[in-house]
Every structure is written in C-alpha cells, then in structure tokens.
Write an enzyme that holds these catalytic residues in place. Structure first.
Site, short mmCIF file in Angstrom:
data_model
loop_
_atom_site.label_atom_id
_atom_site.label_comp_id
_atom_site.label_asym_id
_atom_site.label_seq_id
_atom_site.Cartn_x
_atom_site.Cartn_y
_atom_site.Cartn_z
CG ASP A 55 -0.71 0.11 2.54
OD1 ASP A 55 -0.63 0.81 3.31
OD2 ASP A 55 0.74 -1.21 3.09
CD GLU A 143 -4.03 4.81 10.91
OE1 GLU A 143 -2.67 4.39 11.29
OE2 GLU A 143 -4.30 4.61 9.19
#
Length: 266
Positions: A55, A143
């Site tokens: 990613d 997150e």
C-alpha cells in the site's frame, strides 16, 4: 584434578539421563499426539496460500510500477485522501500506472471521524465511479479516534460504509488495528472484510469482533524494487486469481460470500 569421563561423574550423569528419559516417555504416553502445538489453529493465523501486495501514498514519491509488478507484487492499495480535504497528490498517477503495469489496485481513505462523514464518503464515491470490475473495493482506514469514543468512531465508519456501498454497489473493506478497539466498540464493523494492521513475523492478533483477516499489513519497513525507501507490505489470504474476486456481492452486505465462505482466513 579429575579427568573428563571420571567414573563417578559418568555414573551420576547416566542416572540423571535415565530419569529424564523415563519422565519424557511417561509424558508421551499420557499426552500422545497433543504434544505438538497447533499454531495455525489460533485466530488470525492464515491457512492456505497468500498473495503479496503493497500500500502506497505520496510518501513513496515516484514509483516504477512495471518493476514493482516484475518483483512479484500482485495488488496495491493506493491512498486517495486524508479525511475530506487533503487529497493525496500522487493518487491519480499511481492509480493509472498501477493498472497499466498489471497490478490489481484498490483505493483507501484515511478516515477522520471528527470530520464530515458524508464529505469523506462522497470523495471516495466520486473517485471510484469508474472502478473496474477487477479493482479492489474501497477501503476505509480507521485508526484514529479524533477525540471520540471508539463506539462513536465505529458508528461513523459504518455510516461511511453504507453510503459508499449504496452508491457504488460494492462492499467496502475496513483497515484497522487493535489499539483503537482495545476496550471494545468495534462491533458494528465486524461483518466487513478486514485489512489487518499488525507488524509481526508471527501470528497476528485480531481486534474484536473480527475472527479472520482478508488482507494483512505485516510491516511498514518493506523493500520492493521500483520503490525508493521503505514501503508497507501486505498479504492477501488467497491466490492471485482470487484477489480480483474480493468484494463481489450477491446481495448488498455479502462480501464475496460464495468464495469467502469456503475459505477459513484464520
């Protein structure tokens, strides 16, 4: 000064060894096949084949996508934005060049729960209107809590998911780790495919309420030809052919049910 192999010492050692062997034999008779630990039975461990991926965001700067593909990378999640206002400056070029190089691509958005859920979801929807059939589903990267309770974060993330699903007709993926849900609160998100963040070479720890992972980000210090500096490395719980099937839905909310139902990504 006694020499090695002195008779008295040798006799004592033989007695100790004999006792030890006797105890080991007794344990084997008592416990039998249970003596071997079944590591892969722990929740979160993978079974079967995995497929490597990465990613990326603008932090990786210019990426040589053909080299990345030749290095064995089969899929890539590409950052679209941080919240509703900060667009990733390299999203468009990474999105186009990953496809040209034959890397299966997916877009993720760093979710800011203290910002407008609708504005963030609409940014993803606008970017993914031309999503190809073999592209990965949109990802909500959960997150941070923005000063909110974990349960509120989960509710807002679920609202994002429902809006994106309704507009794009695909089931989004949730990226998250364990810290945010340490005291619970993530239950509304548990039905969605998990892209797990846990940096370890061992068996990853799954946050409640998930019991399996579909993707696993296992390090942020990877090295891949075609990328200068460190990059996040990921695994997909399945074969390369199955990567493009993630997110296929029979009904809204069923994440590739026919395929994922036959695999135990644990």
């Amino acid at each position: 000064m006694p020499r090695r192999g002195y008779p008295g010492v040798r006799k004592a050692l033989l007695v100790v060894v004999g006792v030890g062997l006797g105890l080991a034999a007794a344990a084997a008779l008592r416990f039998g096949p249970r003596a071997r630990p079944a590591r892969l039975e722990r929740p979160g461990c993978r079974l079967g084949p995995t497929t490597p991926g990465i990613d990326v965001s603008y932090y990786q700067e210019t990426i040589d996508w053909p080299r990345v593909r030749r290095a064995g990378i089969r899929f890539a999640f590409i950052r679209l934005s941080d919240g509703a206002t900060l667009r990733d400056s390299r999203f468009a070029i990474n999105w186009a060049e990953a496809r040209q190089a034959g890397v299966i691509r997916g877009a993720y958005q760093f979710f800011r729960p203290d910002q407008s859920v609708t504005a963030q979801a609409d940014l993803m929807i606008a970017a993914m209107r031309d999503r190809g059939r073999d592209d990965l589903p949109p990802v909500i990267d959960v997150e941070v809590d923005g000063g909110l309770a974990a349960s509120v974060v989960a509710e807002r993330a679920q609202a994002w998911i429902e809006r994106v699903r309704a507009k794009l007709g695909v089931e989004p993926i949730v990226y998250t780790g364990g810290d945010l849900w340490r005291n619970g609160g993530g239950e509304p998100l548990g039905a969605h495919a998990l892209w797990l963040a846990h940096y370890t070479q061992g068996c990853p720890t799954l946050p409640a309420p998930w019991t399996r992972w579909t993707f696993w980000q296992h390090t942020d210090r990877g090295a891949v030809p075609g990328i200068e500096g460190p990059v996040d490395l990921d695994l997909f719980a399945g074969t390369p052919d199955e990567v493009g099937e993630v997110g296929e839905v029979g009904e809204v909310g069923e994440v590739g049910a026919a395929r994922q139902g036959r695999r135990a990504f644990r």
